[in-house]
Design a protein around this motif. Structure first.
Motif, mmCIF file in Angstrom:
data_model
loop_
_atom_site.group_PDB
_atom_site.id
_atom_site.type_symbol
_atom_site.label_atom_id
_atom_site.label_comp_id
_atom_site.label_asym_id
_atom_site.label_seq_id
_atom_site.Cartn_x
_atom_site.Cartn_y
_atom_site.Cartn_z
ATOM 1 N N THR A 109 8.292 32.664 23.003
ATOM 2 C CA THR A 109 9.002 31.941 21.945
ATOM 3 C C THR A 109 9.816 32.887 21.078
ATOM 4 O O THR A 109 10.937 32.571 20.667
ATOM 5 N N SER A 110 9.278 34.083 20.813
ATOM 6 C CA SER A 110 9.992 35.052 19.978
ATOM 7 C C SER A 110 11.333 35.454 20.576
ATOM 8 O O SER A 110 12.294 35.691 19.847
ATOM 9 N N ILE A 111 11.402 35.524 21.905
ATOM 10 C CA ILE A 111 12.664 35.898 22.542
ATOM 11 C C ILE A 111 13.765 34.937 22.118
ATOM 12 O O ILE A 111 14.864 35.339 21.731
ATOM 13 N N TYR A 112 13.459 33.658 22.172
ATOM 14 C CA TYR A 112 14.478 32.637 21.931
ATOM 15 C C TYR A 112 14.690 32.351 20.448
ATOM 16 O O TYR A 112 15.816 32.088 20.018
ATOM 17 N N LEU A 117 17.246 29.925 18.539
ATOM 18 C CA LEU A 117 16.884 28.564 18.932
ATOM 19 C C LEU A 117 15.680 28.069 18.137
ATOM 20 O O LEU A 117 14.829 28.857 17.725
ATOM 21 N N PRO A 118 15.570 26.763 17.930
ATOM 22 C CA PRO A 118 14.353 26.209 17.320
ATOM 23 C C PRO A 118 13.130 26.534 18.179
ATOM 24 O O PRO A 118 13.199 26.518 19.405
ATOM 25 N N LYS A 119 12.006 26.779 17.528
ATOM 26 C CA LYS A 119 10.802 27.121 18.284
ATOM 27 C C LYS A 119 10.378 26.004 19.218
ATOM 28 O O LYS A 119 9.885 26.260 20.329
ATOM 29 N N PHE A 120 10.570 24.759 18.783
ATOM 30 C CA PHE A 120 10.074 23.657 19.621
ATOM 31 C C PHE A 120 10.905 23.461 20.881
ATOM 32 O O PHE A 120 10.520 22.699 21.769
ATOM 33 N N TYR A 121 12.047 24.145 20.992
ATOM 34 C CA TYR A 121 12.791 24.125 22.250
ATOM 35 C C TYR A 121 12.003 24.817 23.364
ATOM 36 O O TYR A 121 12.240 24.562 24.543
ATOM 37 N N TRP A 155 17.364 21.703 12.661
ATOM 38 C CA TRP A 155 16.281 21.547 13.633
ATOM 39 C C TRP A 155 15.408 22.802 13.665
ATOM 40 O O TRP A 155 14.189 22.720 13.776
ATOM 41 N N ARG A 156 16.051 23.955 13.581
ATOM 42 C CA ARG A 156 15.311 25.222 13.601
ATOM 43 C C ARG A 156 14.425 25.344 12.363
ATOM 44 O O ARG A 156 13.262 25.752 12.453
ATOM 45 N N LYS A 157 14.959 24.984 11.225
ATOM 46 C CA LYS A 157 14.202 25.077 9.970
ATOM 47 C C LYS A 157 13.044 24.093 9.946
ATOM 48 O O LYS A 157 11.923 24.430 9.542
ATOM 49 N N GLU A 158 13.304 22.848 10.385
ATOM 50 C CA GLU A 158 12.280 21.812 10.371
ATOM 51 C C GLU A 158 11.310 21.939 11.546
ATOM 52 O O GLU A 158 10.224 21.367 11.520
ATOM 53 N N ASN A 159 11.726 22.669 12.584
ATOM 54 C CA ASN A 159 10.954 22.820 13.818
ATOM 55 C C ASN A 159 10.618 21.464 14.443
ATOM 56 O O ASN A 159 9.504 21.234 14.934
ATOM 57 N N ARG A 160 11.609 20.593 14.450
ATOM 58 C CA ARG A 160 11.475 19.279 15.053
ATOM 59 C C ARG A 160 12.862 18.665 15.165
ATOM 60 O O ARG A 160 13.784 19.048 14.440
ATOM 61 N N PRO A 161 13.047 17.705 16.080
ATOM 62 C CA PRO A 161 14.340 17.025 16.175
ATOM 63 C C PRO A 161 14.538 16.079 14.990
ATOM 64 O O PRO A 161 13.640 15.309 14.637
ATOM 65 N N VAL A 162 15.720 16.169 14.373
ATOM 66 C CA VAL A 162 16.061 15.336 13.220
ATOM 67 C C VAL A 162 17.322 14.550 13.565
ATOM 68 O O VAL A 162 18.338 15.150 13.956
ATOM 69 N N PRO A 163 17.323 13.221 13.447
ATOM 70 C CA PRO A 163 18.543 12.449 13.716
ATOM 71 C C PRO A 163 19.708 12.953 12.853
ATOM 72 O O PRO A 163 19.538 13.186 11.655
#
Length: 225
Positions: A87-90, A96-100, A215-223
C-alpha cells in the motif's frame, strides 16, 4: 457535468520482485504534496466520460494484487506487514487512495501449483491489475508542476526509468517475505482499460484532481458528480 481524464492506455508490465522499508526516509519519486487540480474542473455537459486511449506505454497504476502461496507461507502478521508495504508504494509514491490497493492471498494446498509440468511446492505466484495511474499522466503532471527531487525534473523521466524505479520499490517490499525465506517466485502485471473500472458504482475521479484527493483524504469513495 463532464470530467475529462488525461489520455490513458492499455499495456502489460512484467517485473521481478523483492519488500520495502517503511522507515519514512524514502524520497517521493512519483508524487508531490501540492496537487494540481486545474485539469479536473468540471465543464458543462451531462455525462462523465473518459478520453479515448491515445498512447501505448507500460506503467504502474491502480493495484489489485493476487498472491498465490504454499499453505502457511505467511502468518496473519506477515500478511498485514506485506500489504502495508504494498500500500505504501501506491499511497506514498503515486498519491493513490489507500483503499484502491486490494491484496488477496490464495493459500494453495500441496501439489496445487505446477511449473513446467512438475509440482512447485516452494513457489509463489503474484499477479497484478493496474488501472488508475499512467506513465503519460505522471510525466504530464510533473512537467506542468515542474517538480524537482534531488535535482531531477520528474517530468523529464522516461517511462523506462519510471518502470525501473517501480521495480525497485516492489522488490524492496517483497524480499523479506519471499526471497529471504527461500521461495521461488514470479510476478506479472496486467493493465486494465480505465473505462471498465467502477468503485461502488462510481467512475473514479481523474488522477491528481481535487476529487481524487478527497477520496485519498477520506479513504473511501465519495460521490462527486
Amino acid at each position: 457535468m463532464r470530467l475529462n481524464r488525461a489520455p490513458y492506455n492499455e499495456a502489460q508490465l512484467y517485473i521481478t520482485l523483492t519488500p520495502w522499508s517503511q522507515s519514512g526516509s524514502h524520497e517521493r519519486l512519483y508524487g508531490d504534496e501540492d496537487h494540481d487540480c486545474s485539469a479536473a474542473k468540471p465543464a458543462t455537459g451531462s455525462t462523465v466520460t473518459h478520453a479515448t486511449p491515445t498512447k501505448e506505454k507500460e506503467e504502474p497504476g491502480m493495484p489489485f494484487w493476487e498472491i498465490y502461496t504454499p499453505e502457511d507461507a505467511f502468518t496473519d502478521e506477515d500478511k498485514e506487514a506485506l500489504t502495508q508495504g504494498i500500500t505504501s508504494i501506491y499511497y506514498d509514491l503515486v498519491d493513490l487512495p489507500k483503499f484502491y490497493v486490494v491484496v488477496v492471498f490464495h493459500e494453495m494446498p500441496r501439489n496445487s501449483i505446477y511449473v513446467g509440468g512438475e509440482a512447485a511446492n516452494n513457489f509463489i505466484r503474484i499477479r497484478l491489475d493496474h488501472i488508475a495511474r499512467k506513465t503519460v499522466d505522471y510525466i504530464e503532471h510533473h512537467t506542468h508542476k515542474k517538480t524537482m527531487v534531488n535535482g531531477i525534473a520528474l517530468g523529464s523521466l522516461t517511462s523506462e526509468q519510471i518502470r525501473a524505479d517501480f521495480h525497485e520499490k516492489v522488490e524492496e517490499v517483497l524480499v523479506p517475505f519471499v526471497k529471504e525465506r527461500g521461495y521461488d517466485w514470479e510476478i506479472h502485471v496486467d493493465e486494465t482499460p480505465e473505462d471498465l473500472w467502477r468503485v461502488q458504482g462510481l467512475v473514479p475521479p481523474p488522477g491528481w484532481s481535487e476529487f481524487e484527493e478527497l477520496w485519498r483524504k477520506e479513504n473511501r469513495p465519495v460521490p462527486y458528480y
